[in-house]
Design a protein around this motif. Structure first.
Motif, PDB file in Angstrom:
ATOM      1  N   LEU A 224      -2.141   5.845  -1.038  1.00  0.00           N
ATOM      2  CA  LEU A 224      -1.951   6.441  -2.363  1.00  0.00           C
ATOM      3  C   LEU A 224      -0.532   6.183  -2.870  1.00  0.00           C
ATOM      4  N   PRO A 225      -0.294   6.349  -4.189  1.00  0.00           N
ATOM      5  CA  PRO A 225       1.055   6.168  -4.730  1.00  0.00           C
ATOM      6  C   PRO A 225       2.043   7.174  -4.151  1.00  0.00           C
ATOM      7  N   LYS A 226       3.284   6.766  -4.048  1.00  0.00           N
ATOM      8  CA  LYS A 226       4.346   7.611  -3.504  1.00  0.00           C
ATOM      9  C   LYS A 226       4.463   8.936  -4.247  1.00  0.00           C
ATOM     10  N   ALA A 227       4.125   8.950  -5.545  1.00  0.00           N
ATOM     11  CA  ALA A 227       4.295  10.147  -6.379  1.00  0.00           C
ATOM     12  C   ALA A 227       3.505  11.349  -5.870  1.00  0.00           C
ATOM     13  N   VAL A 228       2.458  11.128  -5.073  1.00  0.00           N
ATOM     14  CA  VAL A 228       1.662  12.269  -4.611  1.00  0.00           C
ATOM     15  C   VAL A 228       2.434  13.121  -3.598  1.00  0.00           C
ATOM     16  N   THR A 229       3.551  12.608  -3.075  1.00  0.00           N
ATOM     17  CA  THR A 229       4.354  13.412  -2.139  1.00  0.00           C
ATOM     18  C   THR A 229       4.983  14.608  -2.847  1.00  0.00           C
ATOM     19  N   GLU A 230       4.990  14.588  -4.188  1.00  0.00           N
ATOM     20  CA  GLU A 230       5.528  15.715  -4.944  1.00  0.00           C
ATOM     21  C   GLU A 230       4.590  16.919  -4.913  1.00  0.00           C
TER      22      GLU A 230
ATOM     23  N   SER B 240       0.818  -3.232  -5.810  1.00  0.00           N
ATOM     24  CA  SER B 240       0.316  -2.051  -6.519  1.00  0.00           C
ATOM     25  C   SER B 240       1.213  -0.834  -6.337  1.00  0.00           C
ATOM     26  N   PHE B 241       1.716  -0.617  -5.126  1.00  0.00           N
ATOM     27  CA  PHE B 241       2.453   0.600  -4.812  1.00  0.00           C
ATOM     28  C   PHE B 241       3.961   0.404  -4.672  1.00  0.00           C
TER      29      PHE B 241
ATOM     30  N   GLU C 112      -5.718   4.131  -5.622  1.00  0.00           N
ATOM     31  CA  GLU C 112      -6.257   4.527  -4.309  1.00  0.00           C
ATOM     32  C   GLU C 112      -6.865   3.311  -3.640  1.00  0.00           C
ATOM     33  N   TYR C 113      -6.461   3.073  -2.398  1.00  0.00           N
ATOM     34  CA  TYR C 113      -7.154   2.123  -1.541  1.00  0.00           C
ATOM     35  C   TYR C 113      -7.530   2.903  -0.298  1.00  0.00           C
ATOM     36  N   SER C 114      -8.803   2.919   0.043  1.00  0.00           N
ATOM     37  CA  SER C 114      -9.207   3.712   1.198  1.00  0.00           C
ATOM     38  C   SER C 114     -10.219   2.965   2.052  1.00  0.00           C
TER      39      SER C 114
ATOM     40  N   ARG D 105     -11.644   0.975  -3.878  1.00  0.00           N
ATOM     41  CA  ARG D 105     -10.477   0.723  -4.732  1.00  0.00           C
ATOM     42  C   ARG D 105     -10.690   1.480  -6.035  1.00  0.00           C
ATOM     43  N   SER D 106      -9.741   2.357  -6.377  1.00  0.00           N
ATOM     44  CA  SER D 106      -9.815   3.130  -7.609  1.00  0.00           C
ATOM     45  C   SER D 106      -8.703   2.677  -8.543  1.00  0.00           C
TER      46      SER D 106
END
Length: 233
Positions: free
Chosen positions: A143-149, A117-118, A214-216, A204-205
């Motif tokens: 969460l996806p790597k893109a949220v680090t932006e 997924s990621f 999202e996996y939490s 799971r979202s």
């Protein structure tokens, strides 16, 4: 505006994004139809269809002669009529606050279940919720790597789902699995308890095309307060 999509969907998405960002707070009025026509350079019928779509998802309410009122700013509004658990606690006069424990990019090996997924990197976001100043819920989100932006301070202030929406991830469905678990020594230390058992929730979202965003895993100190769900009718 680009013409690559159905116009009323573009207009609805832009208004929704403005609701999420706080430009149009809950309880406020949207601009008039004439103002929206001018703003988006579209026809009256396009504006009306966009508002009808937002109303069907219960983000706004349109009343003849009174305009359109913002009802909700929850990104997952249409997914469920259940109020969030933290909303229930706050509405019950409990004091709820959250603390970020970790926000770290991590490497994923190919054999990791999240790799498909990621990819080879994700973000691990740990936070702790306090209930009346006592540790209550320990969250670990992937969460996806893109949220680090996004700026780190936004993770302290904003809803996680609002942040994902800002990065272009439109959550279409989520699933929750609950189980009773024995708390690890680390979890007991974080929750400041000697209780042996807690409740674990795995969420799971997913987007409309089935992409996991999202996996939490959340551990609830249910001896402090039971988990509760209220459903609207």
């Amino acid at each position: 505006m680009k013409r690559t999509r159905v116009l009323y969907l573009e207009v609805a998405d832009k208004i929704k994004a403005d609701i999420f960002s706080g430009k149009y707070p809950v309880g406020s009025m949207l601009p008039t139809e004439n103002e929206l026509e001018e703003m988006f350079q579209v026809s009256k019928i396009t504006v009306r269809k966009a508002i009808e779509l937002l109303a069907s998802d219960e983000y706004v309410e349109k009343k003849s002669g009174r305009g359109t009122t913002v009802l909700s700013n929850r990104p997952y509004n249409r997914l469920s009529k259940a109020a969030s658990f933290t909303q229930i606690l706050e509405n019950s006069q409990h004091e709820v606050r959250k603390e970020t424990l970790e926000l770290t990019p991590i490497d994923l090996a190919e054999e990791d279940p999240l790799f498909s997924s990621f990819g080879n990197q994700a973000v691990r976001f740990k936070r702790l919720y306090y209930l009346n100043e006592k540790p209550y819920i320990y969250f670990v989100h992937y969460l996806p790597k893109a949220v680090t932006e996004l700026e780190e301070k936004m993770f302290h202030q904003e809803s996680l789902y609002r942040l994902l929406t800002q990065k272009g991830y439109a959550i279409d469905q989520f699933s929750d699995d609950f189980s009773a678990v024995f708390l690890s020594k680390e979890e007991q230390a974080i929750l400041k308890t000697t209780e042996p058992l807690g409740m674990k929730r795995i969420r799971r979202s997913l987007t409309e095309d089935g992409q996991l965003v999202e996996y939490s895993e959340a551990i609830y100190h249910t001896a402090l307060h039971p988990y509760h769900i209220d459903y609207e009718t």
